[in-house]
Design a protein around this motif. Sequence first.
Motif, PDB file in Angstrom:
ATOM      1  N   THR A 131      -5.836   7.846  -1.750  1.00  0.00           N
ATOM      2  CA  THR A 131      -4.706   6.928  -1.577  1.00  0.00           C
ATOM      3  C   THR A 131      -3.589   7.468  -0.678  1.00  0.00           C
ATOM      4  O   THR A 131      -2.733   6.705  -0.253  1.00  0.00           O
ATOM      5  CB  THR A 131      -4.093   6.587  -2.948  1.00  0.00           C
ATOM      6  N   ARG A 132      -3.577   8.784  -0.409  1.00  0.00           N
ATOM      7  CA  ARG A 132      -2.472   9.320   0.394  1.00  0.00           C
ATOM      8  C   ARG A 132      -2.890   9.752   1.793  1.00  0.00           C
ATOM      9  O   ARG A 132      -2.045   9.947   2.656  1.00  0.00           O
ATOM     10  CB  ARG A 132      -1.834  10.515  -0.335  1.00  0.00           C
ATOM     11  N   ASP A 133      -4.189   9.933   1.985  1.00  0.00           N
ATOM     12  CA  ASP A 133      -4.678  10.309   3.308  1.00  0.00           C
ATOM     13  C   ASP A 133      -4.601   9.073   4.211  1.00  0.00           C
ATOM     14  O   ASP A 133      -5.244   8.057   3.927  1.00  0.00           O
ATOM     15  CB  ASP A 133      -6.126  10.808   3.177  1.00  0.00           C
ATOM     16  N   LYS A 134      -3.844   9.172   5.298  1.00  0.00           N
ATOM     17  CA  LYS A 134      -3.601   8.004   6.154  1.00  0.00           C
ATOM     18  C   LYS A 134      -4.871   7.469   6.815  1.00  0.00           C
ATOM     19  O   LYS A 134      -4.893   6.345   7.307  1.00  0.00           O
ATOM     20  CB  LYS A 134      -2.563   8.344   7.225  1.00  0.00           C
ATOM     21  N   ARG A 135      -5.923   8.291   6.821  1.00  0.00           N
ATOM     22  CA  ARG A 135      -7.188   7.806   7.398  1.00  0.00           C
ATOM     23  C   ARG A 135      -7.940   6.923   6.417  1.00  0.00           C
ATOM     24  O   ARG A 135      -8.900   6.263   6.765  1.00  0.00           O
ATOM     25  CB  ARG A 135      -8.071   9.004   7.778  1.00  0.00           C
ATOM     26  N   GLN A 136      -7.499   6.911   5.151  1.00  0.00           N
ATOM     27  CA  GLN A 136      -8.197   6.127   4.121  1.00  0.00           C
ATOM     28  C   GLN A 136      -7.671   4.687   4.085  1.00  0.00           C
ATOM     29  O   GLN A 136      -6.461   4.479   4.170  1.00  0.00           O
ATOM     30  CB  GLN A 136      -7.984   6.755   2.744  1.00  0.00           C
ATOM     31  N   PRO A 137      -8.584   3.722   3.947  1.00  0.00           N
ATOM     32  CA  PRO A 137      -8.142   2.317   3.960  1.00  0.00           C
ATOM     33  C   PRO A 137      -7.145   1.983   2.852  1.00  0.00           C
ATOM     34  O   PRO A 137      -6.237   1.188   3.063  1.00  0.00           O
ATOM     35  CB  PRO A 137      -9.447   1.525   3.782  1.00  0.00           C
ATOM     36  N   PHE A 138      -7.289   2.614   1.690  1.00  0.00           N
ATOM     37  CA  PHE A 138      -6.378   2.289   0.587  1.00  0.00           C
ATOM     38  C   PHE A 138      -4.950   2.734   0.896  1.00  0.00           C
ATOM     39  O   PHE A 138      -3.993   2.133   0.426  1.00  0.00           O
ATOM     40  CB  PHE A 138      -6.838   2.947  -0.717  1.00  0.00           C
ATOM     41  N   CYS A 139      -4.826   3.810   1.670  1.00  0.00           N
ATOM     42  CA  CYS A 139      -3.491   4.308   2.007  1.00  0.00           C
ATOM     43  C   CYS A 139      -2.733   3.245   2.793  1.00  0.00           C
ATOM     44  O   CYS A 139      -1.528   3.082   2.654  1.00  0.00           O
ATOM     45  CB  CYS A 139      -3.610   5.593   2.811  1.00  0.00           C
ATOM     46  N   ARG A 140      -3.456   2.492   3.619  1.00  0.00           N
ATOM     47  CA  ARG A 140      -2.820   1.448   4.429  1.00  0.00           C
ATOM     48  C   ARG A 140      -2.671   0.144   3.648  1.00  0.00           C
ATOM     49  O   ARG A 140      -1.816  -0.672   3.964  1.00  0.00           O
ATOM     50  CB  ARG A 140      -3.656   1.199   5.695  1.00  0.00           C
ATOM     51  N   SER A 141      -3.479  -0.065   2.610  1.00  0.00           N
ATOM     52  CA  SER A 141      -3.498  -1.367   1.928  1.00  0.00           C
ATOM     53  C   SER A 141      -2.656  -1.417   0.660  1.00  0.00           C
ATOM     54  O   SER A 141      -2.056  -2.454   0.356  1.00  0.00           O
ATOM     55  CB  SER A 141      -4.935  -1.741   1.529  1.00  0.00           C
ATOM     56  N   PHE A 142      -2.623  -0.317  -0.082  1.00  0.00           N
ATOM     57  CA  PHE A 142      -1.956  -0.363  -1.389  1.00  0.00           C
ATOM     58  C   PHE A 142      -0.437  -0.332  -1.242  1.00  0.00           C
ATOM     59  O   PHE A 142       0.130   0.579  -0.644  1.00  0.00           O
ATOM     60  CB  PHE A 142      -2.386   0.835  -2.259  1.00  0.00           C
ATOM     61  N   LEU A 143       0.208  -1.335  -1.817  1.00  0.00           N
ATOM     62  CA  LEU A 143       1.675  -1.371  -1.797  1.00  0.00           C
ATOM     63  C   LEU A 143       2.235  -0.580  -2.976  1.00  0.00           C
ATOM     64  O   LEU A 143       3.362  -0.096  -2.939  1.00  0.00           O
ATOM     65  CB  LEU A 143       2.169  -2.823  -1.883  1.00  0.00           C
ATOM     66  N   GLY A 144       1.456  -0.483  -4.022  1.00  0.00           N
ATOM     67  CA  GLY A 144       1.854   0.268  -5.206  1.00  0.00           C
ATOM     68  C   GLY A 144       0.697   0.273  -6.185  1.00  0.00           C
ATOM     69  O   GLY A 144      -0.178  -0.597  -6.125  1.00  0.00           O
ATOM     70  N   THR A 145       0.658   1.274  -7.046  1.00  0.00           N
ATOM     71  CA  THR A 145      -0.448   1.353  -8.001  1.00  0.00           C
ATOM     72  C   THR A 145       0.051   1.782  -9.383  1.00  0.00           C
ATOM     73  O   THR A 145       1.080   2.443  -9.509  1.00  0.00           O
ATOM     74  CB  THR A 145      -1.506   2.407  -7.559  1.00  0.00           C
ATOM     75  N   PHE A 146      -0.690   1.380 -10.385  1.00  0.00           N
ATOM     76  CA  PHE A 146      -0.538   1.941 -11.728  1.00  0.00           C
ATOM     77  C   PHE A 146      -1.878   2.586 -12.064  1.00  0.00           C
ATOM     78  O   PHE A 146      -2.933   1.969 -11.888  1.00  0.00           O
ATOM     79  CB  PHE A 146      -0.201   0.866 -12.770  1.00  0.00           C
ATOM     80  N   ARG A 147      -1.830   3.813 -12.577  1.00  0.00           N
ATOM     81  CA  ARG A 147      -3.077   4.546 -12.835  1.00  0.00           C
ATOM     82  C   ARG A 147      -3.063   5.071 -14.256  1.00  0.00           C
ATOM     83  O   ARG A 147      -2.037   5.559 -14.747  1.00  0.00           O
ATOM     84  CB  ARG A 147      -3.154   5.706 -11.837  1.00  0.00           C
ATOM     85  N   SER A 148      -4.187   4.954 -14.911  1.00  0.00           N
ATOM     86  CA  SER A 148      -4.294   5.481 -16.271  1.00  0.00           C
ATOM     87  C   SER A 148      -5.588   6.275 -16.388  1.00  0.00           C
ATOM     88  O   SER A 148      -6.666   5.794 -16.006  1.00  0.00           O
ATOM     89  CB  SER A 148      -4.253   4.298 -17.246  1.00  0.00           C
ATOM     90  N   VAL A 149      -5.473   7.515 -16.859  1.00  0.00           N
ATOM     91  CA  VAL A 149      -6.664   8.357 -17.023  1.00  0.00           C
ATOM     92  C   VAL A 149      -7.138   8.229 -18.462  1.00  0.00           C
ATOM     93  O   VAL A 149      -6.348   8.410 -19.392  1.00  0.00           O
ATOM     94  CB  VAL A 149      -6.354   9.835 -16.700  1.00  0.00           C
ATOM     95  N   GLU A 150      -8.393   7.892 -18.642  1.00  0.00           N
ATOM     96  CA  GLU A 150      -8.958   7.782 -19.988  1.00  0.00           C
ATOM     97  C   GLU A 150     -10.094   8.786 -20.148  1.00  0.00           C
ATOM     98  O   GLU A 150     -10.802   9.079 -19.187  1.00  0.00           O
ATOM     99  CB  GLU A 150      -9.508   6.373 -20.227  1.00  0.00           C
ATOM    100  N   ILE A 151     -10.232   9.282 -21.361  1.00  0.00           N
ATOM    101  CA  ILE A 151     -11.352  10.185 -21.659  1.00  0.00           C
ATOM    102  C   ILE A 151     -12.084   9.632 -22.872  1.00  0.00           C
ATOM    103  O   ILE A 151     -11.489   9.500 -23.941  1.00  0.00           O
ATOM    104  CB  ILE A 151     -10.867  11.611 -21.970  1.00  0.00           C
ATOM    105  N   THR A 152     -13.331   9.296 -22.697  1.00  0.00           N
ATOM    106  CA  THR A 152     -14.138   8.867 -23.840  1.00  0.00           C
ATOM    107  C   THR A 152     -15.103   9.998 -24.201  1.00  0.00           C
ATOM    108  O   THR A 152     -15.382  10.880 -23.378  1.00  0.00           O
ATOM    109  CB  THR A 152     -14.917   7.573 -23.528  1.00  0.00           C
ATOM    110  N   TYR A 153     -15.599   9.957 -25.427  1.00  0.00           N
ATOM    111  CA  TYR A 153     -16.411  11.061 -25.934  1.00  0.00           C
ATOM    112  C   TYR A 153     -17.771  10.545 -26.363  1.00  0.00           C
ATOM    113  O   TYR A 153     -17.858   9.532 -27.078  1.00  0.00           O
ATOM    114  CB  TYR A 153     -15.680  11.695 -27.122  1.00  0.00           C
TER     115      TYR A 153
END
Length: 235
Positions: free
Chosen positions: A135-157
């Motif tokens: 998301t931060r590398d300017k060569r990546q499409p998401f870096c140019r497209s995402f205006l903002g994100t919410f991220r949640s890390v989940e761990i299942t067992y």
Amino acid sequence: MRKVTENRGNGKNVGEQFRPYKLLNQQMAVTVEKTSLENRGKIVLQLRCCGNRIVTAKVDGTEKILSVIFCHRRLCPMCAWRRSLRVFGNIYAIIGSSAFEGLRYLFLTLTIRNCDAASLPGTLDLLESAWHQLTRDKRQPFCRSFLGTFRSVEITYNAVEQTYHPHIHVIAAVQESYFSKGNLDYVNHERLMKLWRRVLGVDYDPQVYIEAVDRNEPVGAVASSKIYSEAGGLR
Ligand SMILES: [Zn+2]
């Protein structure tokens, strides 16, 4: 890319929606029982009682929960699911407000292969750095497209294999033009899988999901259904 247009929790009553999490909750109780924790007896009792008795009633044709007792233990799968619903419900309520009018949203899940307990910290670090590259590398499409994100890390067992499955859920805001024909930064499932594989630096195709939230969809329902649909897919 598949559009989320319906609440996949619909058609299932409250008991059916709770069942997969109650099964995971019971597995967690068995696991805790085997530990040497001093207060394991109390934790196991709390886990076993969590969500056991649900009182529901039909209100205006919809089944509502009137009373249920949860254990609120951090590792309880049942309580983690309820927390997820609350968090995502709140987020969707915010982004559904008039201040965010005109934007569209993507729902992504990014995964990596299961790991054992010893490898979990390193695997979480890898997920984190891969996400930043994506998301931060300017060569990546998401870096140019995402205006903002919410991220949640989940761990299942996975109690059978005794492995952990850390993964990331993302809600990303994009302009309507993201979906226009000819947008070179548009990312479908296949492209996302390749991008994610590259930033992870792995030699297999990791499981990923990307969905566009329909602009006419009640966003809270989408959040609930997305989290709900994961119950049967825990790896
Ligand atoms: Zn619980």
